[in-house]
Design a protein around this motif. Sequence first.
Motif, mmCIF file in Angstrom:
data_model
loop_
_atom_site.group_PDB
_atom_site.id
_atom_site.type_symbol
_atom_site.label_atom_id
_atom_site.label_comp_id
_atom_site.label_asym_id
_atom_site.label_seq_id
_atom_site.Cartn_x
_atom_site.Cartn_y
_atom_site.Cartn_z
ATOM 1 N N ASP A 12 1.658 5.169 0.817
ATOM 2 C CA ASP A 12 1.163 6.126 1.813
ATOM 3 C C ASP A 12 0.621 7.362 1.082
ATOM 4 O O ASP A 12 0.753 7.475 -0.142
ATOM 5 C CB ASP A 12 2.236 6.480 2.847
ATOM 6 C CG ASP A 12 3.403 7.252 2.253
ATOM 7 O OD1 ASP A 12 4.536 7.058 2.737
ATOM 8 O OD2 ASP A 12 3.197 8.040 1.304
ATOM 9 N N ARG A 13 0.022 8.272 1.814
ATOM 10 C CA ARG A 13 -0.705 9.389 1.195
ATOM 11 C C ARG A 13 0.205 10.232 0.310
ATOM 12 O O ARG A 13 -0.154 10.593 -0.809
ATOM 13 C CB ARG A 13 -1.330 10.282 2.285
ATOM 14 C CG ARG A 13 -2.117 11.470 1.743
ATOM 15 C CD ARG A 13 -3.438 11.084 1.153
ATOM 16 N NE ARG A 13 -4.104 12.203 0.521
ATOM 17 C CZ ARG A 13 -5.416 12.258 0.320
ATOM 18 N NH1 ARG A 13 -6.181 11.246 0.682
ATOM 19 N NH2 ARG A 13 -5.974 13.305 -0.285
ATOM 20 N N ASP A 19 -8.344 5.789 -0.324
ATOM 21 C CA ASP A 19 -8.014 4.383 -0.586
ATOM 22 C C ASP A 19 -8.262 3.973 -2.032
ATOM 23 O O ASP A 19 -8.025 2.819 -2.403
ATOM 24 C CB ASP A 19 -8.813 3.465 0.347
ATOM 25 C CG ASP A 19 -8.179 3.399 1.729
ATOM 26 O OD1 ASP A 19 -8.895 3.089 2.697
ATOM 27 O OD2 ASP A 19 -6.951 3.667 1.823
ATOM 28 N N THR A 39 -8.655 0.635 -6.998
ATOM 29 C CA THR A 39 -8.068 0.397 -5.697
ATOM 30 C C THR A 39 -7.452 -0.998 -5.739
ATOM 31 O O THR A 39 -7.769 -1.796 -6.647
ATOM 32 C CB THR A 39 -9.107 0.512 -4.558
ATOM 33 O OG1 THR A 39 -8.460 0.434 -3.286
ATOM 34 C CG2 THR A 39 -10.152 -0.594 -4.645
ATOM 35 N N LYS A 58 0.840 -1.195 0.000
ATOM 36 C CA LYS A 58 0.000 0.000 0.000
ATOM 37 C C LYS A 58 0.879 1.251 0.000
ATOM 38 O O LYS A 58 1.863 1.325 0.738
ATOM 39 C CB LYS A 58 -0.887 -0.023 1.261
ATOM 40 C CG LYS A 58 -1.829 1.151 1.375
ATOM 41 C CD LYS A 58 -2.753 0.997 2.583
ATOM 42 C CE LYS A 58 -3.713 2.177 2.684
ATOM 43 N NZ LYS A 58 -4.700 1.965 3.776
ATOM 44 N N ASP A 63 -5.598 -3.348 0.422
ATOM 45 C CA ASP A 63 -6.592 -2.535 1.163
ATOM 46 C C ASP A 63 -6.354 -1.043 0.973
ATOM 47 O O ASP A 63 -6.430 -0.253 1.928
ATOM 48 C CB ASP A 63 -6.547 -2.868 2.663
ATOM 49 C CG ASP A 63 -7.190 -4.231 2.940
ATOM 50 O OD1 ASP A 63 -6.718 -4.936 3.842
ATOM 51 O OD2 ASP A 63 -8.154 -4.573 2.219
ATOM 52 N N GLY A 64 -6.002 -0.681 -0.245
ATOM 53 C CA GLY A 64 -5.772 0.741 -0.524
ATOM 54 C C GLY A 64 -5.131 0.901 -1.890
ATOM 55 O O GLY A 64 -5.324 0.054 -2.775
ATOM 56 N N LEU A 65 -4.386 1.980 -2.070
ATOM 57 C CA LEU A 65 -3.754 2.264 -3.363
ATOM 58 C C LEU A 65 -2.361 1.640 -3.434
ATOM 59 O O LEU A 65 -1.598 1.684 -2.459
ATOM 60 C CB LEU A 65 -3.650 3.776 -3.564
ATOM 61 C CG LEU A 65 -4.978 4.478 -3.877
ATOM 62 C CD1 LEU A 65 -4.829 5.990 -3.757
ATOM 63 C CD2 LEU A 65 -5.468 4.105 -5.282
ATOM 64 N N ARG A 86 -12.968 7.258 -1.635
ATOM 65 C CA ARG A 86 -12.905 6.309 -0.497
ATOM 66 C C ARG A 86 -11.851 6.747 0.523
ATOM 67 O O ARG A 86 -10.989 5.949 0.911
ATOM 68 C CB ARG A 86 -12.615 4.900 -0.979
ATOM 69 C CG ARG A 86 -13.726 4.306 -1.826
ATOM 70 C CD ARG A 86 -13.574 2.820 -1.984
ATOM 71 N NE ARG A 86 -14.273 2.379 -3.182
ATOM 72 C CZ ARG A 86 -14.122 1.162 -3.735
ATOM 73 N NH1 ARG A 86 -13.286 0.301 -3.206
ATOM 74 N NH2 ARG A 86 -14.797 0.841 -4.807
ATOM 75 N N ASP A 87 -11.883 8.021 0.911
ATOM 76 C CA ASP A 87 -10.937 8.519 1.928
ATOM 77 C C ASP A 87 -9.484 8.249 1.558
ATOM 78 O O ASP A 87 -8.654 7.954 2.428
ATOM 79 C CB ASP A 87 -11.230 7.870 3.291
ATOM 80 C CG ASP A 87 -12.530 8.402 3.901
ATOM 81 O OD1 ASP A 87 -13.140 7.684 4.703
ATOM 82 O OD2 ASP A 87 -12.914 9.542 3.521
#
Length: 96
Positions: free
Chosen positions: A7-8, A28, A74, A5, A79-81, A25-26
Motif C-alpha cells: 500500500d502507499r 504504481d 513495477t 502489492k 499490478d503495482g509495487l 505511474r500514480d
Amino acid sequence: MGVSKLDRSEAEQRLAKLDDWEFSRDGDAIKREFKFDDFVAAWGFMSRVAILAEKQDHHPEWSNVYNTVEIELTTHDADGLSERDFTLAGDIDALR
Ligand code: HBI
C-alpha cells in the motif's frame, strides 16, 4: 509464489531508503535516471543490472539514450509495487 502489492504508506517507507528514486505511474511504479561518462559506461551498467534482474527474476522497464539510463520498476504480477521492486532498486543503487 504471488507477490503482494504494497500500500502507499508501505511503499513510501521503502522509497525513503533508496537514492533518488521517485514514484511514477500514480504510485504504481518507481523510477530513477542515471547519468554516465559515456555510452559504454551506461551499457556496462545496464549489463550489470540485467544480471541482477535475471538472478531476482524481476525485470526493469528501461531506456538508454547515449550516457543516460532511465529505469522504472513495477511488479506486473501485483499490478503495482511489491517488495521485489524495492529489493532490486536497492541492489541497483549499490552498483553506483
Ligand atoms: N518482472 N517487473 C517484473 N514484474 C513481474 O511481475 C515479473 C518480472 N519478471 C518475471 C516475472 N514476473 C515472473 O515471475 C512471471 O513472469 C512468471
